[in-house]
Scaffold this active site. Structure first.
Site, PDB file in Angstrom:
ATOM      1  CG  ASP A  51      -5.063  -8.155   0.748  1.00 46.43           C
ATOM      2  OD1 ASP A  51      -4.429  -7.567   1.631  1.00 46.43           O
ATOM      3  OD2 ASP A  51      -4.503  -8.711  -0.224  1.00 46.43           O
TER       4      ASP A  51
ATOM      5  CG  ASP B 186      -1.404  -6.000   5.085  1.00 50.43           C
ATOM      6  OD1 ASP B 186      -1.071  -7.041   4.463  1.00 50.43           O
ATOM      7  OD2 ASP B 186      -0.706  -5.507   5.978  1.00 50.43           O
TER       8      ASP B 186
END
Length: 284
Positions: free
Chosen positions: A208, A210
């Protein structure tokens, strides 16, 4: 024997023969699970595996038995540890499903036992380069040779306490420092491996971005989906790394405790001496 710490999905896919489980007790409690040991393909190399979060992922990053895990490997004769981590990216170019072999760590944890020592013995362990540089290069070469994934050698892994993900302010701060990855399990694993005079490096799979990106949010579904997508590339990397690992170590990790013990041997309490003797050996 080579140690591997990571997720069970990756381990289950490794070509191991004569697989058996070994319960190991340590002065620091039980490891995350019984250690699974098997022979890697037809190489004759034994691999000892521990699922970092337990067999059913039931342990939080803060409450993992890091000391027991590393001590158990030490008792079994492991000298080199390969690990895998799921991480968030702090850089646009490190998109989900990228593999990174970090070479630096910034420690943001504050509730973890980060040393084997204390209780009457003081050890000042240098830790400027937290990952074995030879293993970092070796893992990157393995990832490049064995996968089509985008890979990067080097980078800073910010280890947060968890289990919550970062706030947006924290994430933006980490990115502003020029750091690369954010995760929850590099510390104290790397510190303890160094204290145990083991080589240690990790292949980190990006799951991802973040939350520094505008309107972004990290969800467990996203993390799990990208972690699953990374499994094949990480498994191929680990396989190639084990296949091509030199028989002998060519680094300083095996002597990392030289000159670090600041307590005279005769001043170390007997109970402490018994506990740390397998780690300190001739250093006391």
């Amino acid at each position: 024997m080579i140690g591997f710490i990571g997720g069970s999905g990756i381990y289950d896919a490794l070509p191991l023969n004569d697989v058996r489980e070994k319960a190991v007790s340590t002065p620091y409690g039980d490891p995350s699970a019984p250690v699974t040991i098997g022979e890697f393909g037809d190489t004759g190399t034994e691999v000892a595996f521990l699922p970092r979060h337990g067999s059913d992922h039931q342990r939080s990053p803060t409450n993992l038995p890091y000391r027991a895990n590393i001590y158990a490997f030490k008792q079994l004769g492991v000298e080199r540890i390969l690990a895998s981590n799921a991480v968030g990216s702090l850089r646009d170019e490190l998109s989900p499903q990228t593999l990174v072999i970090p070479d630096q760590i910034f420690d943001r944890t504050n509730h973890r036992d980060a040393t084997f020592f204390g209780d009457g013995v003081v050890v000042h362990q240098p830790f400027a380069d937290p990952y074995c540089p030879h293993m970092v290069e070796h893992l990157h070469d393995a990832a490049t040779d064995a996968t089509d994934a985008d890979t990067q050698q080097g980078g800073t892994y910010v280890c947060i306490e968890g289990p919550q993900y970062s706030t947006r302010a924290e994430s933006e701060f980490y990115k502003a420092q020029g750091w690369d990855l954010v995760g929850m399990t590099a510390i104290p694993e790397a510190k303890l491996a160094r204290e145990a005079e083991m080589c240690y490096a990790t292949v980190a799979g990006v799951t991802d971005y973040d939350v520094w990106k505008a309107d972004s949010e990290v969800t467990l579904d996203e993390v799990l989906a990208n972690a699953a997508a990374n499994e094949d590339a990480i498994k191929a990397t680990v396989e190639r790394a084990i296949e091509t690992l030199p028989d002998e170590r060519d680094c300083d990790c095996g002597h990392s405790l030289d000159g670090t013990v600041n307590t005279p041997p005769e001043a170390i309490p007997e109970e402490t001496r018994d506990r740390v003797a397998p780690l300190l050996g001739d250093h006391i």
